[in-house]
Design a protein around this motif. Sequence first.
Motif, short mmCIF file in Angstrom:
data_model
loop_
_atom_site.label_atom_id
_atom_site.label_comp_id
_atom_site.label_asym_id
_atom_site.label_seq_id
_atom_site.Cartn_x
_atom_site.Cartn_y
_atom_site.Cartn_z
N ASN B 360 42.74 35.64 144.13
CA ASN B 360 43.47 36.77 144.68
C ASN B 360 43.48 37.93 143.69
O ASN B 360 43.26 39.09 144.06
N LEU B 361 43.72 37.60 142.43
CA LEU B 361 43.80 38.64 141.40
C LEU B 361 42.45 39.31 141.21
O LEU B 361 42.37 40.54 141.10
N THR B 362 41.37 38.49 141.23
CA THR B 362 40.03 39.07 141.09
C THR B 362 39.71 39.99 142.27
O THR B 362 39.17 41.09 142.07
N THR B 366 38.90 44.04 142.19
CA THR B 366 37.76 44.69 142.83
C THR B 366 38.23 45.88 143.67
O THR B 366 37.65 46.97 143.61
N ALA B 367 39.30 45.63 144.45
CA ALA B 367 39.80 46.69 145.32
C ALA B 367 40.26 47.89 144.49
O ALA B 367 39.96 49.04 144.81
N ALA B 368 41.00 47.60 143.40
CA ALA B 368 41.52 48.67 142.57
C ALA B 368 40.38 49.47 141.93
O ALA B 368 40.42 50.69 141.86
N ARG B 369 39.38 48.73 141.52
CA ARG B 369 38.23 49.42 140.91
C ARG B 369 37.56 50.33 141.92
O ARG B 369 37.06 51.40 141.59
N LYS B 397 47.66 41.20 133.99
CA LYS B 397 47.72 42.38 133.11
C LYS B 397 46.52 43.27 133.34
O LYS B 397 46.61 44.49 133.39
N ARG B 398 45.36 42.60 133.51
CA ARG B 398 44.12 43.33 133.74
C ARG B 398 44.23 44.17 135.03
O ARG B 398 43.78 45.30 135.07
N LEU B 399 44.82 43.55 136.06
CA LEU B 399 44.99 44.26 137.34
C LEU B 399 45.90 45.47 137.16
O LEU B 399 45.60 46.56 137.63
N LEU B 400 47.00 45.26 136.41
CA LEU B 400 47.94 46.37 136.20
C LEU B 400 47.26 47.52 135.48
O LEU B 400 47.53 48.68 135.77
N ASP B 401 46.35 47.19 134.54
CA ASP B 401 45.67 48.24 133.78
C ASP B 401 44.73 49.08 134.62
O ASP B 401 44.29 50.14 134.20
N LEU B 402 44.41 48.59 135.84
CA LEU B 402 43.48 49.32 136.69
C LEU B 402 44.15 50.41 137.51
O LEU B 402 43.59 50.91 138.47
#
Lengths: 350, 424
Positions: B360-362, B366-369, B397-402
Amino acid sequence: MVARKKSTYTSLLLLATLLLMSIVMALGIGAVTIPVVETVHILAQGIPGGSVLPFSSAVNIVPSHRDIIIKLRLPRVLLAVLVGSSLSVAGATFQGLFKNPMADPHIIGVSAGAALGGATALSLGMRFRYFGFSAVPLFAFMGALLTVVLVYNLARVGERVPIMSLLLAGIAVSSILQALISLVTYFSDGELQKIVFWMMGSLSGRGWDYLILALPYCLISMAVIWIFARDLNAFLLGEEPALHLGIEVEKVKAYLLWAASMLTAAAVATSGLIGFVGLIIPHMVRLLLGPDHRILVPASALTGGIFLLWVDILARTALPPLELPLGLLTSLVGGPFFIYLLRKRKDALY
Amino acid sequence: MAQVHLQIQGISCSYGAEPILNDLQFSVQKGELLGIIGPNGSGKTTLLKAMGRTLKPHLGRVFLADQDIYRLKAPEVARQMAVVPQENHFDFPFTVGEIVMMGRTPHLGRFQRESQYDRRVVEEALTVTNSFHLVNRRITELSGGEKQRIAIARALAQEPDVILLDEPTAFLDINHQTEILDIIRRLNSDCGLTVIMVLHDLNLASEYCDKLILLNKGRIYALGSPTEIITSENIKTVYGSRVLIRPHPIHGRPQVTLLSRANLPANTVAGPRIHVVGGGGMAASLLWELAQANYQVTAGVLNIGDSDWEEAKILGIDTVEAAPFSPVTAKNCRSNLDYIKKAQWVILAPIPFGEGNMYNLTALQTAARRGQRVIVIERIPIQERDYTDGKGLLEYKRLLDLGVIRVADEEEALKLLAKEGQSP
């Protein structure tokens, strides 16, 4: 535990004794006072083998006293007992059938029919006698029976006689009859006082003929009702539950209805309209002994008899030589006592 | 070998010109516990009356142990069959003992007094219905549940082989409902009493009856075991209501959850498309709010049976489903990504992360990118819902950074959508 309480049987015995004592005492009361001992001996002489009472030679019986008791007082006293019993048992039966503690013997118009018959006979000034019976009670009795036939058939829906339609038909027929009574009264100025007084209810001057007219109907009807007392208990649960308990509801309902109507007809025909007794005596007995009709029916009969007997004594002795209307006195005397009972037992009003 | 106890042969009943029952045919085996269900006016009570010898059908016959019930005399029927009506009119102050003793009426001759045996039967009937302590109380003083027990005790005092009950739980609270039905079931299983009862409550009918008859407009719509009868299709056709059928968590009988119309979103959904990533019940309320606000909602990947999945089903939300307790397949992931791609907004509910749903996070990364608007609800700190030894924390954390939109709770997310959501 589930057994019926012995006290109820004791109560019946007590009431029966009280009734017998009341009858004997009542016979001595009146314009001429007759001692109880003398009364007992006069009565005993009428019964085969009754003359073997102890000290019978010691009691001096006045011949005129015997006539007063046997010809005048005894039929009247017994009629008072019979009418009181009949009205009470009829009331108890109607209350059970209609599952309505407000039901009384006059509820389905039987009394109005009787009153119309009686009023008609009086207003036409009929004086004939038929097999020794005078016109007024005969007409009253016929009026009552015709009314039951009419109401019963009006209420019939197919093979059934629903309680609700019986009640409605009774009320409708009653009000028509009431109007007719008023009409008859209105056009009978000569006999007006007689009619009014008759409708207030009285046992004045009633002899053996009245008693003989009413007795068979009353005894048979009371017996029928007592025989079906257990069924009447089941009726209090409702007609369908009664059917599910194996009671042939429509048949039993017809028996009970006819028996109660017959009691009312006989009572009204012989004594006019006497209110209160049929409504209140069954209540009173239910308050004291419970709603089981196997006890309620005989106890109401005994209590109603005692009650009306004493009220009639009051009616004829309170303001001599005047006779007070019995129908007024029943309410006047019984009402306060009933209110006292209600106040004492606030938990169960019926 | 089961024995036919009651046989209903092609009965039709009507009140006046109004037909109520139309050519009903079925039989009841000895010792069976049969429930009659159906909507108001479907003829349940009429059927019970026809079987109870109260309302004679104008066509057809009712047989009680091979005998036409309408040719038997009332006491003969009453010795074999007892009926407990829906409403009991106990208006006169009889004692409980007297009322139950009335059940002996069909066994007693007109002039016969109650015997020791009759008293024993009454005491037993009171004991079985947990009412012995009430024996000397006046019936008028009892509560609704107590009165119903006495009505059943009176029926039992008839020593019947079959007992008919018309909605024995009507007017009772849930505790007394189960008390009454437990008594009835015990009589059926321990004493072999054949029981036929009309029930309004489908869940109680399903739980307590061996067999059900579903009536519809005076006809038998279906007859069978609760599992066969209580289906959402049957209920929809007969009652006209949408329901969710689930097996009861303990006994497994079908249970009905009513989906009231008010809770359902309108069919025409006009708002922007929103995809919700949920699971473990963390998205249920959000899904409901979104559907209420007429957004076009999709959800994924949800495991079948999960409470978020149930909520999505109830609301009719298009969902990417995975088999229960199973890792997500590649196909699931593809359709999830597909749904995400089609959405104008993607919302991540505060779900716990385990090895099974890390994808889900991955997917969200992708969506955020891709520049899609992703809302992350941070109502529960990530540290408290990470079950992957820090791997989840890292990806989160990686998702939040996007550059996703971080909100404190669902309410804030909804406010945000309301403000900006209208412009795609």
